[in-house]
Write an enzyme that holds these catalytic residues in place. Structure first.
Site, PDB file in Angstrom:
ATOM      1  N   SER A  18      41.017  28.846  51.740  1.00  0.00           N
ATOM      2  CA  SER A  18      41.858  28.091  50.810  1.00  0.00           C
ATOM      3  C   SER A  18      41.868  28.716  49.416  1.00  0.00           C
ATOM      4  CB  SER A  18      41.364  26.643  50.708  1.00  0.00           C
ATOM      5  OG  SER A  18      40.024  26.606  50.228  1.00  0.00           O
ATOM      6  N   GLU A 180      32.488  38.073  30.377  1.00  0.00           N
ATOM      7  CA  GLU A 180      32.848  36.708  29.986  1.00  0.00           C
ATOM      8  C   GLU A 180      31.619  35.804  29.934  1.00  0.00           C
ATOM      9  OE1 GLU A 180      37.441  36.802  31.691  1.00  0.00           O
ATOM     10  OE2 GLU A 180      35.790  36.329  33.039  1.00  0.00           O
TER      11      GLU A 180
END
Length: 472
Positions: A18, A180
């Site tokens: 998914s 990040e």
């Protein structure tokens, strides 16, 4: 076990995963005359590029992981089944999945495999216990607990050495995720938490970014990599390159530098953002089809993303190896849409389109508030302009209007002010994975069932919806 037998004439498509490939492939078949069954081991679609913001308290997990059923609720030809796919039988054209103690077998006419990739520890899987990766919601919540918990434990520490160990954060891997993470931990310590403690000074926390490579953000080119490294250093991040991790334990990390010297960094909180390993399904498909797999476990596919000898099977995203395309979201999205188009052409009796060709839309990484780097074709941006581009692109690809709105509000809180909307952590988040591992392989959670629970499986997506979309 439940085994689904279909008698209807509609073409049956099974989608595995998914993520970006699975979801966008399913949506691309919305108007096709097919029945789609999407099987995934989680109930959500994960917007993985923003996982680090869940880990550092900016966003909640729901904002980057909408329920797959909700996303596909209006797509009448698709249904969603929860299950970890354990086996694909190419000759029988079946997909076997398992959730808790329940096994389900689904038949297909066409198959789209987009099972993605997990974290790679390069043969040192025991590192995972002390240095979680950044591939799932569980990873992000565990890291959130470890990061915020480290400051709490430091406030209680009794010696300077213990405080230093607790307030040293090591991020392994200087790719986009590592950069990040390091930047956000620095922002946490320098801005968000600097007034919140009385015994410790959070601005004195050490944030170390390690990588065996000689540059930061190597995929972005030397210029942007140097810009990113310069910005990180200005935030207080120690960028240590040419440093290979040789050992990880509860209280530190062992490093071998490029000159051959060995050293140890005392640190309780480590983040692993280096390397990926494709789903184990790749090896399974390779064994049955004779296809090759690369070192990262990706399966070599044909130019049209099909499995050699099996034109009914498409493999997209991080699982597929083709022309050296990178394992990024855009490759998965474009590959899934291409596979869906090929399938629709095939069903309509049309000629197939040409080989799949990835159109690079650029790469982006945010370093801190108002600062990012972006590479779009021959154009390179850094600083505020790149950050605005990053903001716009990530908002566009977040699924659902309500998620875009709440995400934008939380970004405003974090980037304009110094707060973090999601600082709630629990011991369970940090230690649950370890506790489950300690139960051993014999531990198998199950749901209570009685013989009367069983009934014949649904015959089609339409019938499945009418019968509650659940096969028992």
């Amino acid at each position: 076990m439940s085994h689904e037998v279909h008698t209807q004439q509609r073409h049956r498509v099974v989608v595995v995963g998914s993520g970006f490939g699975g979801l966008f492939g399913t949506q691309a078949l919305k108007h096709a005359d097919v029945d789609i069954t999407l099987i995934a081991k989680t109930t959500h679609h994960l917007f993985q590029p923003l996982l680090y913001q869940v880990a550092t308290g900016i966003l909640s997990e729901g904002e980057i992981a909408p329920a797959t059923r909700e996303v596909l609720a209006r797509q009448d030809n698709a249904r969603v089944l929860l299950g970890n796919v354990t086996h694909i039988d190419l000759s029988a054209k079946t997909v076997t999945s398992r959730v808790l103690d329940r096994e389900t077998v689904v038949e297909y006419d066409s198959l789209l495999v987009a099972a993605g990739a997990g974290q790679s520890y390069f043969g040192n899987d025991h590192f995972a216990k002390y240095a979680p990766g950044m591939k799932s919601i569980d990873d992000a919540l565990e890291l959130r607990g470890r990061i915020f918990g480290a400051f709490e434990w430091a406030e209680l520490a009794s010696t300077p050495k213990e405080i230093e160990r607790l307030m040293t954060f090591v991020v392994v891997g200087a790719g986009p995720t590592g950069v990040e993470m390091a930047g956000q931990i620095a922002e946490l310590s320098r801005r968000t938490l600097r007034r919140d403690f009385r015994t410790i000074d959070t601005t004195r926390a050490r944030i170390i970014l390690l990588d065996a490579a000689p540059t930061v953000l190597s995929a972005f080119g030397d210029h942007l990599g140097a810009k990113a490294a310069e910005k990180l250093r200005s935030l207080g991040v120690e960028v240590q390159l040419g440093a290979m991790v040789t050992g990880v334990d509860a209280t530190g990390i062992d490093v071998k530098d490029s000159d051959g010297s060995v050293r140890r960094i005392e640190s309780v909180t480590k983040v692993w953002a280096a390397g990926v390993q494709a789903s184990e399904l790749g090896a399974q498909l390779a064994e049955q089809s004779g296809a090759s797999i690369d070192r990262a476990g990706r399966i070599e596919v044909n130019d049209d993303l099909t499995l050699p000898g099996h034109p009914e099977v498409f493999v997209v995203g991080d699982m597929a190896s083709l022309k050296g395309y990178p394992g990024v979201a855009q490759v998965a999205i474009q590959g899934a849409r291409y596979a869906a188009d090929q399938l629709k052409r095939r069903l309509a009796g049309k000629e197939p389109a040409g080989p799949f060709s990835y159109k690079d839309k650029g790469s982006m990484a945010t370093i801190s508030r108002f600062s990012a780097v972006a590479s779009i074709g021959r154009l390179h941006f850094s600083g505020f302009i790149a950050w605005v581009l990053w903001l716009a692109v990530h908002l566009v690809y977040i699924i659902g209007f309500k998620h875009r709105l709440t995400t934008l509000l939380h970004w405003a809180v974090s980037f304009v002010g110094r707060g973090r909307s999601e600082r709630t952590v629990t011991e369970q988040q940090v230690f649950a994975r370890t506790a489950i591992e300690q139960l051993g392989e014999g531990y198998a959670p199950s749901l209570p069932r009685v013989p009367a629970d069983r009934r014949p499986p649904a015959q089609s997506v339409t019938q499945a919806r009418e019968q509650g979309s659940r096969t028992l």
